[in-house]
Motif scaffolding. Sequence first.
Motif: not given
Length: 236
Positions: A146-155, A167-171, A183-191, A233-235
């Motif tokens: 969560i980034d409150v200042g930017k209004g972003l949430l990732n699960n 899953v990307r979201s605005t909050c 929710f705004t978008s979702a990604v399944l990512r491998g190597n 911190s996850w990026k």
Amino acid sequence: MAVMAAAPFLLPALSTSAFPSGRSLPNPSQSRGTIPCHPKLRHSSRTPVAARSASAGESLLLAKADLLDLISDQARGVRTEGNASRRAGIVRAIDALALYGKDMVTTGPSLSATWRMMWTTEKEQLFIIKNARLFGTETGDVLQVIDVGKGLLNNVITFPPSGVFFVRSTCEAVSPQRVNFRFTSAVLRGNSWQIPLPPFGQGWFESLYLDEDIRVVKDIRGDYLVIDRAPYSWKE
């Protein structure tokens, strides 16, 4: 002019013969009636403020320790499924801790963090945790970033060593404890690959309790989440 010498003012000696035989001098402590103590001098049964604060602090620590102990062997909630009595006990512990958080503002800057799931009742996340091995992998950390200042949430659900589903979201904070998200978008990512997925919903969650270590959450569906601050911190 004559100078008069100042003389001490002398009292005559007090003789016991002035009182009837066999009688002793009056004792003020034995006088009839009792002189009431001044209200300010009376002993108060009230607990001092500092002691009350210490007691409340100890009770909070006990409530927190009780919750963490109850979820410690529950495999993030997998073992709680189908165990109604254990779930009820954990929910009671959550409610007890939430009493200490009822006046907290939990949607401020302290909400911004990488939060790591310790226990949940969310069926979708528990399904993935239980069944990831069917796809040749295991579930790693499950995160809420969560980034409150930017209004972003990732699960985020990680699949070590390099897989991730997020899953990307605005909050937006809408009350002292509630955050709305979309929710705004979702990604399944491998190597070396990734699959974009469409967004699929919106909702809200309430952080019932938050401190420097953990956060306790209830969401729009009535599910619960107990999470701690990840040591990283996850990026994306």
